[in-house]
Design a protein around this motif. Structure first.
Motif, PDB file in Angstrom:
ATOM      1  N   ARG A 250      -4.556  -6.612  10.117  1.00 53.19           N
ATOM      2  CA  ARG A 250      -5.967  -6.955   9.928  1.00 53.19           C
ATOM      3  C   ARG A 250      -6.816  -5.735   9.560  1.00 53.19           C
ATOM      4  O   ARG A 250      -8.001  -5.856   9.290  1.00 53.19           O
ATOM      5  N   MET A 251      -6.216  -4.564   9.602  1.00 49.63           N
ATOM      6  CA  MET A 251      -6.972  -3.343   9.277  1.00 49.63           C
ATOM      7  C   MET A 251      -6.872  -3.041   7.783  1.00 49.63           C
ATOM      8  O   MET A 251      -5.982  -3.552   7.097  1.00 49.63           O
ATOM      9  N   SER A 252      -7.777  -2.155   7.323  1.00 49.36           N
ATOM     10  CA  SER A 252      -7.639  -1.684   5.943  1.00 49.36           C
ATOM     11  C   SER A 252      -6.406  -0.775   5.887  1.00 49.36           C
ATOM     12  O   SER A 252      -5.920  -0.305   6.927  1.00 49.36           O
ATOM     13  N   HIS A 253      -5.910  -0.499   4.676  1.00 47.74           N
ATOM     14  CA  HIS A 253      -4.713   0.337   4.552  1.00 47.74           C
ATOM     15  C   HIS A 253      -4.928   1.712   5.181  1.00 47.74           C
ATOM     16  O   HIS A 253      -4.060   2.231   5.886  1.00 47.74           O
ATOM     17  N   ALA A 254      -6.087   2.301   4.917  1.00 47.45           N
ATOM     18  CA  ALA A 254      -6.354   3.652   5.410  1.00 47.45           C
ATOM     19  C   ALA A 254      -6.435   3.670   6.936  1.00 47.45           C
ATOM     20  O   ALA A 254      -5.931   4.590   7.588  1.00 47.45           O
ATOM     21  N   GLN A 255      -7.071   2.610   7.497  1.00 48.58           N
ATOM     22  CA  GLN A 255      -7.190   2.567   8.957  1.00 48.58           C
ATOM     23  C   GLN A 255      -5.820   2.347   9.599  1.00 48.58           C
ATOM     24  O   GLN A 255      -5.496   2.936  10.635  1.00 48.58           O
ATOM     25  N   ALA A 256      -5.016   1.500   8.960  1.00 46.30           N
ATOM     26  CA  ALA A 256      -3.665   1.269   9.475  1.00 46.30           C
ATOM     27  C   ALA A 256      -2.857   2.567   9.424  1.00 46.30           C
ATOM     28  O   ALA A 256      -2.129   2.894  10.371  1.00 46.30           O
ATOM     29  N   ASP A 258      -4.047   5.626   9.542  1.00 43.27           N
ATOM     30  CA  ASP A 258      -4.565   6.519  10.590  1.00 43.27           C
ATOM     31  C   ASP A 258      -3.955   6.176  11.938  1.00 43.27           C
ATOM     32  O   ASP A 258      -3.567   7.055  12.716  1.00 43.27           O
ATOM     33  N   LEU A 259      -3.911   4.861  12.230  1.00 40.74           N
ATOM     34  CA  LEU A 259      -3.385   4.424  13.523  1.00 40.74           C
ATOM     35  C   LEU A 259      -1.893   4.749  13.636  1.00 40.74           C
ATOM     36  O   LEU A 259      -1.452   5.329  14.634  1.00 40.74           O
ATOM     37  N   LEU A 260      -1.140   4.410  12.610  1.00 35.99           N
ATOM     38  CA  LEU A 260       0.308   4.640  12.669  1.00 35.99           C
ATOM     39  C   LEU A 260       0.635   6.131  12.709  1.00 35.99           C
ATOM     40  O   LEU A 260       1.604   6.546  13.344  1.00 35.99           O
ATOM     41  N   GLN A 284       2.443   3.194   3.996  1.00 38.25           N
ATOM     42  CA  GLN A 284       3.420   4.299   4.050  1.00 38.25           C
ATOM     43  C   GLN A 284       2.985   5.446   3.138  1.00 38.25           C
ATOM     44  O   GLN A 284       3.063   6.619   3.505  1.00 38.25           O
ATOM     45  N   GLN A 285       2.495   5.085   1.945  1.00 43.81           N
ATOM     46  CA  GLN A 285       2.044   6.102   0.992  1.00 43.81           C
ATOM     47  C   GLN A 285       0.906   6.929   1.591  1.00 43.81           C
ATOM     48  O   GLN A 285       0.868   8.157   1.439  1.00 43.81           O
ATOM     49  N   LEU A 286      -0.017   6.238   2.272  1.00 45.32           N
ATOM     50  CA  LEU A 286      -1.143   6.954   2.874  1.00 45.32           C
ATOM     51  C   LEU A 286      -0.679   7.852   4.021  1.00 45.32           C
ATOM     52  O   LEU A 286      -1.202   8.953   4.201  1.00 45.32           O
ATOM     53  N   ILE A 287       0.298   7.359   4.799  1.00 48.36           N
ATOM     54  CA  ILE A 287       0.825   8.201   5.889  1.00 48.36           C
ATOM     55  C   ILE A 287       1.468   9.455   5.299  1.00 48.36           C
ATOM     56  O   ILE A 287       1.268  10.560   5.801  1.00 48.36           O
ATOM     57  N   ASP A 288       2.221   9.249   4.213  1.00 51.57           N
ATOM     58  CA  ASP A 288       2.857  10.396   3.562  1.00 51.57           C
ATOM     59  C   ASP A 288       1.808  11.384   3.066  1.00 51.57           C
ATOM     60  O   ASP A 288       1.982  12.598   3.166  1.00 51.57           O
ATOM     61  N   GLN A 289       0.718  10.818   2.532  1.00 55.17           N
ATOM     62  CA  GLN A 289      -0.355  11.702   2.043  1.00 55.17           C
ATOM     63  C   GLN A 289      -0.913  12.555   3.181  1.00 55.17           C
ATOM     64  O   GLN A 289      -1.272  13.707   2.983  1.00 55.17           O
ATOM     65  N   HIS A 290      -0.994  11.940   4.387  1.00 57.98           N
ATOM     66  CA  HIS A 290      -1.498  12.703   5.532  1.00 57.98           C
ATOM     67  C   HIS A 290      -0.686  13.958   5.758  1.00 57.98           C
ATOM     68  O   HIS A 290      -1.190  14.968   6.239  1.00 57.98           O
ATOM     69  N   ASP A 291       0.621  13.869   5.443  1.00 57.33           N
ATOM     70  CA  ASP A 291       1.509  15.010   5.688  1.00 57.33           C
ATOM     71  C   ASP A 291       1.553  15.964   4.500  1.00 57.33           C
ATOM     72  O   ASP A 291       2.245  16.971   4.549  1.00 57.33           O
ATOM     73  N   THR A 412      -9.598   8.732   1.932  1.00 51.59           N
ATOM     74  CA  THR A 412      -9.825   8.400   3.338  1.00 51.59           C
ATOM     75  C   THR A 412     -11.111   7.606   3.469  1.00 51.59           C
ATOM     76  O   THR A 412     -12.122   8.142   3.888  1.00 51.59           O
ATOM     77  N   PRO A 413     -11.070   6.330   3.125  1.00 55.55           N
ATOM     78  CA  PRO A 413     -12.280   5.535   3.163  1.00 55.55           C
ATOM     79  C   PRO A 413     -12.969   5.533   4.520  1.00 55.55           C
ATOM     80  O   PRO A 413     -14.157   5.354   4.607  1.00 55.55           O
ATOM     81  N   ARG A 414     -12.174   5.748   5.606  1.00 58.50           N
ATOM     82  CA  ARG A 414     -12.774   5.709   6.933  1.00 58.50           C
ATOM     83  C   ARG A 414     -13.821   6.792   7.112  1.00 58.50           C
ATOM     84  O   ARG A 414     -14.723   6.685   7.925  1.00 58.50           O
ATOM     85  N   LEU A 415     -13.714   7.886   6.360  1.00 57.89           N
ATOM     86  CA  LEU A 415     -14.673   8.982   6.532  1.00 57.89           C
ATOM     87  C   LEU A 415     -15.927   8.793   5.693  1.00 57.89           C
ATOM     88  O   LEU A 415     -16.821   9.603   5.742  1.00 57.89           O
ATOM     89  N   HIS A 416     -16.008   7.712   4.939  1.00 60.29           N
ATOM     90  CA  HIS A 416     -17.192   7.527   4.092  1.00 60.29           C
ATOM     91  C   HIS A 416     -18.444   7.421   4.921  1.00 60.29           C
ATOM     92  O   HIS A 416     -18.451   6.835   5.970  1.00 60.29           O
TER      93      HIS A 416
END
Lengths: 416, 74
Positions: A250-256, A258-260, A284-291, A412-416
């Protein structure tokens, strides 16, 4: 009809008071049972504790004839008729409410109840207000003078109407089949997820889970996004995998992502396999980007100046200095070896005395990233400090690049 | 102490020293003494191991400050 000396009094004032069946002393008041009757709960029974070996008595409010300053008189003489325990699901003011955490629905805060005000109206006794003030706690401890002094110093200490509060069950299963938890469930949906996240963070683990389990999935998902990572991990651990995956879906991709990213890797992988197969690769792509290495997002097009540069000269040359630069809001002050000495915000530059050197006006305690930092590290830093750019230093503290917030916020849409 | 802090103290010290010289030239001995105390206070905060490293920076700063003062006066 019951007779009382005061129409309003606190429950702590009558607890422990001697109870008489007509003229025979039979024990002391141990607790007060309340029942839901619309908005304000009504006192239904008094629980009387008797000497060791005798069962407690459950006396209906209608049988109470007098509450004086020293005693409570019951209008009956058949003690055995009242030997009973409170029904399951009863709410006891001393056991369940006094000294317990309460959710103040008005302010959306968690408070500790130090006393409950009782009000007599039309021969019925109601629990009208809960008192969070330390004043009441001190009175209960017998420190009346200190309580009075404190009341003078802090006249604002509060009590609120019962209609704005809900008791928080100590653990799941408490108040089984009860009214209060249902009421809590209805009202808690009105609390904004951000406020609810603050509330959850204040509770202990059992209470937190009890409240969280009462939330509708959409509300739970929104709230889960807002709580701090430590609490996120705890809540996810406590949920079954399918429920957790449903909330993440139910979360946006970016929020999911962040949580994972806040979860242990094996747990995150497990949940990734359970969420919507169309969503999972994007998360998964966003998590990879975090790293990803922060260097990928950095620029070496920034303004650097020696510490001896004069503010007036830098302002005069600013248009030239800023030409073709990616980061223009900060001037980085460096020595001949590019060792970062400080940073000057463009506003500080304008406000400076014209003959001051940059060394005089710079902030020398610079928040920076190390070369091996990840995008996630940078995002955390931007969120924490609200800077518009962060310098990246090598192991000798030489500046090697600058990452600007505008370059990373798109991912990172969450930081908007 | 980080080098940036030492540079900042040296720059502030040079500003106080330049002001002290200016005040002395204007005949304000009391004001000059006050500025010199501030100058020494700034220098005193710089650890000895960093003083050598920024010695020439301090002298350059002082020269530029005095130059700016004199040009301003002209």
């Amino acid at each position: 009809m019951v007779a009382v000396l005061e129409r309003e009094f606190f429950v702590s004032e009558i607890l422990g008071r001697k109870v008489f069946f007509r003229k025979e002393r039979i024990g002391r008041l141990n607790d007060v049972v309340i029942v839901e009757t619309g908005t304000i709960p009504e006192v239904s029974n008094f629980i009387v504790e008797r000497p060791f070996g005798y069962p407690s008595l459950l006396i209906p409010w209608s049988k109470i004839a007098l509450i004086s300053a020293t005693e409570i008189i019951v209008d009956d003489s058949d003690v055995a008729a009242y030997e009973a325990a409170p029904p399951e699901g009863s709410i006891l003011l001393k056991d369940h409410v006094l000294d317990k955490k309460i959710l103040d629905m008005d302010d959306h805060e968690v408070e500790i109840v130090y006393d409950v005000k009782l009000v007599l109206q039309n021969d019925k006794l109601y629990a009208s207000e809960v008192d969070f003030s330390h004043n009441r706690l001190l009175r209960r401890l017998g420190l009346k003078k200190l309580a009075n002094w404190l009341a003078e110093q802090n006249p604002g200490e509060k009590s609120v109407s019962w209609i704005y509060v809900q008791p928080l069950p100590e653990k799941i299963g408490a108040f089984t089949g009860n009214v209060k938890l249902n009421v809590l469930k209805e009202n808690i949906g009105d609390i904004h997820p951000v406020d609810l996240a603050d509330i959850l963070e204040e509770l202990d683990q059992h209470q937190r889970l009890a409240v969280f389990h009462q939330l509708e999935p959409e509300h739970a998902s929104d709230t889960l996004e807002e709580v701090e990572p430590r609490v996120q991990r705890e809540l996810i651990e406590a949920l079954d995998k399918e429920t957790a995956a449903d909330l993440i879906d139910r979360m946006s991709h970016a929020q999911a992502a962040d949580l994972l990213a806040a979860l242990p890797a094996d747990k995150a992988d497990e949940l990734l396999h359970l969420i919507d197969p169309e969503t999972a690769p994007k998360v998964q792509q966003l998590i990879d980007q975090h790293d990803e290495h922060i260097g990928l997002y950095a620029s070496n097009m920034f303004i650097k100046q020696p510490p001896i540069a004069i503010a007036r000269s830098v302002i005069d040359d600013y248009r030239h200095l800023a030409r073709d630069k990616d980061v223009v809001m900060y001037v980085y002050v460096v020595d001949p070896d590019d060792l970062l000495l400080g940073v000057v915000d463009i506003r500080e530059l304008i406000m400076a005395g014209r003959d001051q050197t940059l060394a005089e006006i710079m902030s020398e305690n610079v928040i920076s990233l190390q070369e091996d930092a990840t995008l996630k590290d940078a995002l955390d830093m931007f969120e924490r400090y609200s800077f518009r750019a962060l310098p990246i230093l090598d192991q000798d503290d030489r500046i090697v690049g600058v990452v600007s917030f505008k370059n990373v916020r798109g991912i990172t849409p969450r930081l908007h | 102490m980080k080098p940036g802090k030492a540079y900042k103290l040296a720059a502030l010290a040079s500003a106080h020293r330049a002001k002290a010289i200016q005040l002395l030239e204007m005949g304000d001995g009391v004001g000059a003494k006050r500025e010199d105390i501030a100058y020494l206070d700034c220098l005193g905060q710089i650890p000895s191991m960093l003083r050598h490293r920024i010695g020439s920076f301090f002298e350059d700063c002082l020269r530029i400050k005095l130059d700016l003062i004199r040009r301003g006066r002209a």
